[in-house]
Design a protein around this motif. Structure first.
Motif, PDB file in Angstrom:
ATOM      1  N   MET A  90       0.706  -2.117  -0.308  1.00 40.98           N
ATOM      2  CA  MET A  90       0.425  -0.402  -0.195  1.00 40.98           C
ATOM      3  C   MET A  90       1.079   1.455   0.139  1.00 40.98           C
ATOM      4  O   MET A  90       0.505   2.426   0.222  1.00 40.98           O
ATOM      5  CB  MET A  90      -0.574  -0.260   1.209  1.00 40.98           C
ATOM      6  CG  MET A  90      -1.704  -1.049   1.554  1.00 40.98           C
ATOM      7  SD  MET A  90      -3.036  -0.985  -0.948  1.00 40.98           S
ATOM      8  CE  MET A  90      -3.810   0.563   0.116  1.00 40.98           C
TER       9      MET A  90
ATOM     10  N   ARG B 242      -7.701  -3.953   0.429  1.00 43.98           N
ATOM     11  CA  ARG B 242      -7.408  -2.320   0.813  1.00 43.98           C
ATOM     12  C   ARG B 242      -6.561  -1.856  -1.078  1.00 43.98           C
ATOM     13  O   ARG B 242      -6.943  -1.019  -1.247  1.00 43.98           O
ATOM     14  CB  ARG B 242      -5.821  -2.373   1.849  1.00 43.98           C
ATOM     15  CG  ARG B 242      -5.873  -1.995   3.538  1.00 43.98           C
ATOM     16  CD  ARG B 242      -5.070  -2.047   4.256  1.00 43.98           C
ATOM     17  NE  ARG B 242      -4.802  -0.977   4.702  1.00 43.98           N
ATOM     18  CZ  ARG B 242      -3.229  -0.431   4.143  1.00 43.98           C
ATOM     19  NH1 ARG B 242      -2.641  -1.558   5.143  1.00 43.98           N
ATOM     20  NH2 ARG B 242      -2.735   0.404   3.788  1.00 43.98           N
TER      21      ARG B 242
ATOM     22  N   GLU C  16      -8.267   5.581   2.681  1.00 45.91           N
ATOM     23  CA  GLU C  16      -8.214   4.949   1.718  1.00 45.91           C
ATOM     24  C   GLU C  16      -9.762   5.574   0.113  1.00 45.91           C
ATOM     25  O   GLU C  16      -9.486   5.475  -0.488  1.00 45.91           O
ATOM     26  CB  GLU C  16      -7.502   3.451   1.894  1.00 45.91           C
ATOM     27  CG  GLU C  16      -6.261   3.676   2.311  1.00 45.91           C
ATOM     28  CD  GLU C  16      -5.223   2.292   2.434  1.00 45.91           C
ATOM     29  OE1 GLU C  16      -3.956   2.612   3.588  1.00 45.91           O
ATOM     30  OE2 GLU C  16      -6.017   1.901   2.322  1.00 45.91           O
TER      31      GLU C  16
END
Length: 406
Positions: free
Chosen positions: A168, A253, A287
């Motif tokens: 990420m 994610r 996010e």
């Protein structure tokens, strides 16, 4: 009841009864005795009463320590986590013999009060949740069963968190413009992260492989056994979710970063936010509000509104105009996306080999005796819902079109 536990109680005097002493005896019990008792109860060589008796002794043992609980918040959290392993074990065995959820804990006088008091001093939930069972349990981990397979699963859950966190960083930097798509270092970093994700895929794949004796490294029988301790139950009248690994954002994610979302999937993630740790909830919400990789590429290439109908060659042509490094970055992103899909596939494969197929072989009586039913995930979603998410990652109407060009 092990003689050593009685000895510990007999030597528990007022001057010796401080928080550190109680933490040590509790750690010893959860680490050494609890797995033995759990296994014996499962094998019908011991009764639930043995565990209940041990819990009662521990409640008495902590009475001199608990007035000082607020002196060390971190230690109070560790005590809460260990008490949580005991609470889940009591409930697992009580519910297996059809006690209503929560009744197992209520059979141990003072246990719920002690658990909530330590949790209050630590400022955390009294439930052994995802954070306590997995994230804070990676070094010399505590277990319900004491089995190697539980340690393997623990390591893999935590490894997944670490790998996704590494992935990420570059994805979020690209999404926010901190690093450029045509930075020469970007492709290298993405390649490294794709290799890490592929190694994780292989580790999950290994769970289904067989040794020379024809036995799986991580057996379906053990998986079915272990998940029974991940159950939900009320504490002090509030129903709380067990330590389900689904409540980590992990693959979600990456999905959100790439733009692999649909309305139904976003609804699922929004519901799941309430079950995450506060830190993960904040991270995931942040996010989800950021532009995706697909959004960023669309803006860079100045693609029209109807760009998903464009031919891949036309999209690639626009990318090539941005330069060879931009094309390399997109190619590495595609490799990373492919690794994400592979990991998703193997996760679903493990559901098939370790849950769907073995549950079909259970008798109705065997399935009925399981506190956590074998017909779906402990998070509440059924297999069909999980399959939809797996398929969405492969055929997303926007992301799959974009990366087909590279």
């Amino acid at each position: 009841m092990p003689h050593s536990l009685y000895l510990a109680e007999q030597h528990w005097t007022g001057p010796a009864a401080n928080v550190q002493d109680f933490a040590l005896i509790l750690d010893w019990f959860v680490r050494d005795e609890l797995p033995r008792i759990n296994g014996a109860i499962e094998a019908s060589t011991a009764a639930v009463a043995e565990l209940v008796m041990a819990a009662r002794i521990l409640v008495r043992a902590q009475q001199h320590a608990i007035p000082h609980a607020n002196a060390d918040r971190e230690l109070a959290a560790e005590i809460t986590r260990r008490l949580g392993f005991i609470a889940a074990s009591i409930e697992r065995h009580a519910q297996a013999v059809k006690a209503p959820p929560g009744d197992g804990l209520l059979s141990v006088s003072g246990f719920t009060e002690a658990l909530c008091a330590w949790a209050g001093a630590a400022g955390i939930s009294p439930m052994l949740d995802y954070d306590g069972c997995w994230l804070r349990n990676r070094h010399a981990p505590l277990t319900f069963t004491g089995e190697r397979e539980e340690l393997v699963f623990n390591e893999l859950v935590n490894r997944t968190v670490d790998v996704v966190a590494g992935i990420m960083r570059p994805l979020n930097d690209l999404r926010t413009g901190v690093v450029a798509f045509d930075d020469p270092a970007t492709g290298t970093e993405l390649n490294i992260q794709a290799l890490r994700l592929l190694a994780l895929y292989e580790a999950y794949r290994d769970l289904g492989r067989k040794n020379d004796a024809g036995t799986m490294i991580f057996s379906p029988a053990f998986f079915m056994r272990m998940r029974q301790y991940l159950l939900s139950f009320p504490i002090a009248g509030v129903v709380r979710d067990g330590p389900n690994a689904t409540f980590s954002p992990n693959q979600a994610r990456i999905d959100v970063a790439f733009g692999l979302t649909t309305r139904d999937y976003l609804d699922t993630l929004t519901t799941r936010l309430t079950k995450m740790t506060p830190a993960h909830r904040e991270l995931m919400a942040t996010e989800m509000a950021m532009p995706s990789i697909a959004d960023a590429v669309k803006a860079i290439l100045d693609l029209p509104l109807d760009w998903p109908t464009m031919e891949p060659a036309e999209i690639f042509g626009r990318a090539r105009e941005r330069g060879a490094i931009f094309v390399e970055t997109m190619t590495e992103l595609k490799r990373l996306l492919a690794a994400q899909i592979q990991l998703s596939n193997v996760h679903f494969g493990r559901i098939s080999t370790h849950l769907t197929k073995p549950s079909a072989a259970l008798t109705p009586a065997q399935a009925d005796a399981m506190p956590v039913k074998p017909t779906g995930g402990v998070g509440g979603n059924d297999i069909a819902h999980t399959r939809e998410i797996v398929n969405m990652r492969k055929t997303h109407p926007v992301v799959s079109v974009l990366f087909a060009a590279f």
